[in-house]
Design an enzyme around this catalytic site. Structure first.
Site, PDB file in Angstrom:
ATOM      1  CG  PHE A 199     103.847  68.014 -32.001  1.00 57.52           C
ATOM      2  CD1 PHE A 199     103.706  66.942 -33.051  1.00 57.52           C
ATOM      3  CD2 PHE A 199     102.703  68.607 -31.696  1.00 57.52           C
ATOM      4  CE1 PHE A 199     102.643  66.383 -33.365  1.00 57.52           C
ATOM      5  CE2 PHE A 199     101.535  68.074 -32.365  1.00 57.52           C
ATOM      6  CZ  PHE A 199     101.496  66.894 -32.961  1.00 57.52           C
ATOM      7  NE  ARG A 241     118.642  64.426 -32.488  1.00 55.08           N
ATOM      8  CZ  ARG A 241     118.666  62.951 -32.631  1.00 55.08           C
ATOM      9  NH1 ARG A 241     118.637  62.667 -33.935  1.00 55.08           N
ATOM     10  NH2 ARG A 241     118.929  62.110 -31.666  1.00 55.08           N
ATOM     11  CD  GLU A 259     112.445  63.456 -33.040  1.00 58.95           C
ATOM     12  OE1 GLU A 259     113.075  62.603 -32.576  1.00 58.95           O
ATOM     13  OE2 GLU A 259     112.929  64.775 -32.879  1.00 58.95           O
TER      14      GLU A 259
HETATM   15  N1  MTE Z   1     102.935  62.406 -32.932  1.00 64.22           N
HETATM   16  C1  MTE Z   1     101.869  62.885 -32.344  1.00 64.22           C
HETATM   17  N2  MTE Z   1     100.591  62.695 -32.942  1.00 64.22           N
HETATM   18  N3  MTE Z   1     102.153  63.807 -31.467  1.00 64.22           N
HETATM   19  C2  MTE Z   1     103.125  64.175 -30.902  1.00 64.22           C
HETATM   20  O1  MTE Z   1     103.030  65.052 -30.212  1.00 64.22           O
HETATM   21  N4  MTE Z   1     105.559  63.928 -31.209  1.00 64.22           N
HETATM   22  C3  MTE Z   1     106.693  63.690 -32.218  1.00 64.22           C
HETATM   23  C4  MTE Z   1     106.383  62.221 -32.665  1.00 64.22           C
HETATM   24  N5  MTE Z   1     105.223  62.230 -33.234  1.00 64.22           N
HETATM   25  C5  MTE Z   1     104.222  63.709 -31.422  1.00 64.22           C
HETATM   26  C6  MTE Z   1     103.991  62.597 -32.433  1.00 64.22           C
HETATM   27  C7  MTE Z   1     107.864  63.643 -31.454  1.00 64.22           C
HETATM   28  S1  MTE Z   1     108.892  65.211 -31.657  1.00 64.22           S
HETATM   29  C8  MTE Z   1     108.687  62.556 -31.143  1.00 64.22           C
HETATM   30  S2  MTE Z   1     110.221  62.902 -30.414  1.00 64.22           S
HETATM   31  C9  MTE Z   1     108.088  61.208 -31.215  1.00 64.22           C
HETATM   32  O2  MTE Z   1     106.750  61.618 -31.524  1.00 64.22           O
HETATM   33  C10 MTE Z   1     107.867  60.678 -29.750  1.00 64.22           C
HETATM   34  O3  MTE Z   1     107.364  59.664 -29.633  1.00 64.22           O
HETATM   35  P1  MTE Z   1     108.164  58.092 -29.952  1.00 64.22           P
HETATM   36  O4  MTE Z   1     109.510  58.301 -29.323  1.00 64.22           O
HETATM   37  O5  MTE Z   1     107.161  57.295 -29.167  1.00 64.22           O
HETATM   38  O6  MTE Z   1     108.014  57.926 -31.352  1.00 64.22           O
HETATM   39  N1  HPA Z   2     116.389  64.197 -29.212  1.00 66.49           N
HETATM   40  C1  HPA Z   2     115.582  64.666 -28.117  1.00 66.49           C
HETATM   41  N2  HPA Z   2     115.840  65.039 -26.988  1.00 66.49           N
HETATM   42  C2  HPA Z   2     117.211  65.134 -26.580  1.00 66.49           C
HETATM   43  C3  HPA Z   2     118.031  64.655 -27.380  1.00 66.49           C
HETATM   44  C4  HPA Z   2     117.818  64.128 -28.610  1.00 66.49           C
HETATM   45  O1  HPA Z   2     118.651  63.720 -29.357  1.00 66.49           O
HETATM   46  N3  HPA Z   2     119.237  64.546 -26.702  1.00 66.49           N
HETATM   47  C5  HPA Z   2     118.991  65.240 -25.436  1.00 66.49           C
HETATM   48  N4  HPA Z   2     117.584  65.359 -25.340  1.00 66.49           N
HETATM   49 MO1  MOS Z   3     110.798  64.976 -30.013  1.00 68.43          MO
HETATM   50  S1  MOS Z   3     111.567  66.835 -30.584  1.00 68.43           S
HETATM   51  O1  MOS Z   3     112.380  64.426 -29.800  1.00 68.43           O
HETATM   52  O2  MOS Z   3     109.973  65.487 -28.657  1.00 68.43           O
END
Ligand code: MTE
Ligand code: HPA
Ligand code: MOS
Length: 787
Positions: free
Chosen positions: A227, A309, A720
């Site tokens: 997360f 952001r 997100e």
């Molecule tokens: N979903 C689960 N189950 N566990 C996680 O830790 N992290 C979230 C989101 N969904 C998370 C999650 C966050 S902060 C991000 S940035 C995205 O998943 C990252 O993965 P993605 O870029 O593949 O969506």
């Molecule tokens: N999201 C998550 N991580 C990052 C970002 C962003 O926009 N920019 C730099 N690190």
């Molecule tokens: Mo997600 S807060 O960009 O790891």
């Protein structure tokens, strides 16, 4: 099974307990456990560390401090302002000072009890308000401006001003921070990490050990949730484990206790924001001025990107012609705050969503209609404050469909009737939108690599830079590879992420994991298919095809064939074997960089986002007027994921993100005592959502028939954006509070709206009714802040 309904690769593994996490890994009988001894002081000078007695505890293999670090004593990911182990001074309670490696956990705990650290306490800055008063800025302020907000507010027919505080949030990943460091030959070090950013973990381990990066391999199988909490702060445990492994020559595992994890690691940034807005009698926002102030904690970490952001999302879904956004991050003596789902977006948006809600109440209009009036336009009123054009705007179609499917207007009328009939129970309803920019705002991070291997038996191994944290990335990548190769998923393996397979990767973050890595994998597969096509032509000719040509070759159904002669086929394994015998390379790298994005921090202008993700939610709550407790009766969500890469996973991300947002907006409250020690450091003092907090009626739908051109299989990022749909719950609670005063008074409100906040807010309204205070009608409608 179609590629887009593949099951999460760990579905069976998770429920049977067979999925492997760092804490399940064993590197042999010599493996040691580690314990991190941290500061109990928020700010203090260290005068002495005495571990002579502790070193004598049977089973203790090593005790080390800052002076034993062979390389640099640094683990700041962007700015080098974060010592790996405290040296001379501690700057927050929870900061690592001493590391212990021992045969057993009991020995480590015994040694810890015997370590004596002498401190002289120093003055500490423990609240954001104090940091602001002392002007304790961590970096110069940042600005995004369009038009002239100050004079537009002056000229506007109606105005409002106010202040909003939004709280911190603990990540509460189920797997606490963990790392296993295994020393190899010479200076080699292998880390089994639980990190969103294996390449950065590699870099920091190399730096603290004083060795080059090519000696360090980092592998991430999966995280038990991250997360954002493992975007930078998973590096810490990896660096500590590596230091102890290096000192002892033995494998060392760190798996933090839950309470220690909560005490030591950073959280979502709390913000204190001030705003002024000017609008007309219809509710059209003419101008908005906002100052976003964040609590960075003791070090920079990702605070500036997060602040940025927040600034990029200060207007959320609304077109505001004259706007001024200022961002400031302040240093405090608390753990360094870090990435958390939404990455500042939620903090920026909360302010405008609350302001729009106030405008509606002041004008005695329904808030959803005021929102719609202010949405970005389709061909006009479509430029963001930083200059980017908002294209393919889906706000209007989502609004129209959701208003109908949620029966918003009927329920609004029913709620008014309910509230008229009930004195001690009030219901509230709110619709809120989200428009979330997709791309790392640090433009160069928008790149990804892949390595795809085909083996002689026709099976495929896919490697890429993204990491699995439960979000289903590996399943999505599997689906992409299966679709691109035209082979069934059971012949494809997506391997653990490893820095020696794909180097120099960005964190899996900013929701772009599948956008970036999916494209890199496709790029590698395209290369392999281009190499395989001549072989396919030759083999199809041999099999009797008349005129197979490159562009007519199709990869599908575990075979290749020519478009015009689909009945003559070569199976994929046969093709692969033929290619091997023809000495064709069966391994390829892939690369992707997002085109056309840029941003200039000095001018506050640019195109930071490749596209935007949209969603909307309608939530209804019932508040108990006597206790401040509430129930979430119903939430309806319509969310845009383009053409879904995997519908079950996308729906899960929307549900999970939303509920995590509901936690932040309602029950999750982080408290420190007057000495800067965390009070809410365990599940009994920190309330995350559980099954009983899920809405009684929960309708989540994907927006159909809206492909996203230019991305992998026309999909959209989903990780997100749904988090911020939880504002519908937050503002539904406010609507119910407002109902206790017949919607004549602006409730005092903040985030989280805990039962305590709700009760005080209701009490304050009832006092205002008693005093027969009329609404303040001076030029500015002041909100005194939080109760
Ligand atoms: N979903 C689960 N189950 N566990 C996680 O830790 N992290 C979230 C989101 N969904 C998370 C999650 C966050 S902060 C991000 S940035 C995205 O998943 C990252 O993965 P993605 O870029 O593949 O969506
Ligand atoms: N999201 C998550 N991580 C990052 C970002 C962003 O926009 N920019 C730099 N690190
Ligand atoms: Mo997600 S807060 O960009 O790891």
């Amino acid at each position: 099974m179609k590629a887009h309904d593949l099951r999460h690769d760990s579905a069976t593994g998770h429920v049977t307990g067979r999925s492997v996490y760092v804490n399940d890994m064993e590197a042999g009988p010599g493996q040691l456990v580690a314990r991190v001894v941290y500061s109990k002081h928020a700010h203090a000078r260290i005068t002495d560390i005495d571990f002579r007695e502790a070193a004598g505890v049977p089973g203790v293999a090593a005790i080390i401090t800052a002076k034993d670090i062979p390389g640099k004593n640094q683990m700041g990911p962007v700015v080098h302002d974060e010592p790996c182990l405290a040296e001379g001074e501690v700057s927050f309670a929870g900061q690592a000072v001493v590391l212990i490696a021992s045969e057993t956990e009991e020995a480590a705990l015994e040694a810890e009890r015997l370590i004596r650290i002498e401190y002289i306490p120093l003055d500490a800055v423990l609240t954001l308000r104090d940091a602001i008063a002392k002007n304790n800025l961590i970096a110069p302020p940042r600005y995004i401006r369009s038009g002239d907000a100050a004079s537009a507010i002056e000229k506007a027919p109606l105005k409002l001003e106010g202040m909003l505080e939004t709280g911190a949030q603990e990540h509460w990943y189920l797997e606490t921070q963990s790392a296993l460091a295994v020393p190899g030959e010479g200076r080699e070090m292998t880390i089994c990490a639980s990190s969103q950013n294996p390449s950065e973990t590699q870099a920091i381990v190399a730096e603290v050990l004083g060795i080059p990066r090519n000696e360090v391999d980092v592998e991430v199988r999966r995280m038990g949730g991250a997360f954002g909490g493992k975007e930078t702060q998973a590096n810490h445990v990896a660096a500590w484990a590596a230091l102890l492994a290096n000192a002892t020559g033995r494998p060392v595992k760190i798996h933090l206790f839950r309470d220690d994890d909560q005490i030591m690691t950073g959280k979502r940034h709390r913000f204190l924001s001030k705003y002024r807005t000017g609008f007309d009698e219809e509710g059209r926002i003419l101008a908005y001025e906002v100052e976003l102030n964040s609590d960075a904690g003791a070090a920079t970490d990702l605070s500036l990107a997060i602040l940025e952001r927040a600034m990029f999302h200060a207007e959320n879904a609304y077109y505001i012609p004259d706007i001024s956004i200022t961002g400031r991050a302040y240093r405090t003596n608390l753990p360094s705050n870090t990435a958390f789902r939404g990455f500042g977006g939620p903090q920026g948006m909360a302010v405008i969503e609350n302001a729009v809600d106030r405008i509606a109440r002041l004008l005695k209009k329904d808030a959803a209609s005021i929102r719609k009036l202010n949405f970005y336009g389709i061909d006009e009123r479509n430029q963001a404050p930083y200059g980017e054009l908002i294209l393919n705007n889906r706000l209007h179609v989502i609004y129209k469909r959701l208003l109908l499917s949620s029966k918003y207007e009927e329920r609004r009328a029913e709620i008014d009737i309910f509230n008229g009939r009930h004195r001690w129970k009030k219901r509230g309803l709110a619709l809120t939108p989200v428009k979330f920019g997709i791309s790392f705002t640090t433009a160069f991070l928008n790149q990804a690599g892949a390595l795809v291997n085909i083996y002689k038996d026709g099976t495929i191994q896919v490697n890429h830079g993204g990491t699995e944290m439960g979000q289903g990335l590996q399943t999505k990548i599997l689906g992409i590879a299966a679709a691109e190769f035209g082979v069934s998923a059971r012949h494809i393996k997506v391997s653990a992420t490893n820095t020696s397979k794909v180097p120099n990767t960005s964190a899996t973050a900013a929701s772009s994991g599948s956008d970036l890595n999916g494209m890199a994998v496709k790029n590698a597969i395209d290369t392999l298919k281009a190499r395989l096509k001549p072989v396919a032509c030759a083999e199809l000719l041999k099999a009797g095809a008349k005129d197979p040509y490159h562009d007519g070759i199709v990869f599908a159904e575990d075979a290749v064939f020519a478009t015009d002669e689909p009945e003559i086929r070569i199976s994929f394994p046969e093709l692969v074997m033929a290619a091997y015998l023809a000495q064709v390379s069966l391994s390829a790298t892939g690369f992707y960089k997002t085109p056309g994005i840029h941003y200039n921090r000095e001018t506050g202008r640019g195109n930071p986002f490749y596209y935007y993700a949209y969603g909307m939610a309608v939530s209804e709550v019932e508040v108990d007027v006597l206790t401040g407790m509430y129930r979430l009766l119903r939430s309806d969500i319509l969310h845009d994921v383009g053409d879904s890469l995997n519908e079950a996973i996308d729906i899960g991300q929307i549900q999970g993100g939303f509920i995590q947002g509901v936690g932040w907006c309602t029950t999750e409250e982080i408290k420190w005592d007057d000495n800067g020690r965390l009070l809410s450091h365990s599940p009994d003092t920190y309330k995350i959502p559980t099954v009983s907090d899920i809405p009684e009626v929960f309708n989540v739908e994907l927006l159909r028939d809206h492909p996203n051109e230019g991305t992998i299989r026309k999909s959209k990022a989903v990780g997100e954006p749904p988090f911020m749909l939880a504002f519908s719950v937050w503002l539904a609670i406010k609507d119910a509070i407002s109902a206790t005063g017949g919607h004549r008074f602006e409730p005092h409100f903040s985030l989280p709206a805990t039962a305590e906040v709700v009760l005080l807010s209701i009490e304050e309204i009832s006092n205002r009714i008693k005093n027969r205070n009329e609404m303040n009608q001076s030029t500015f409608n002041k909100e005194e802040g939080n109760p």
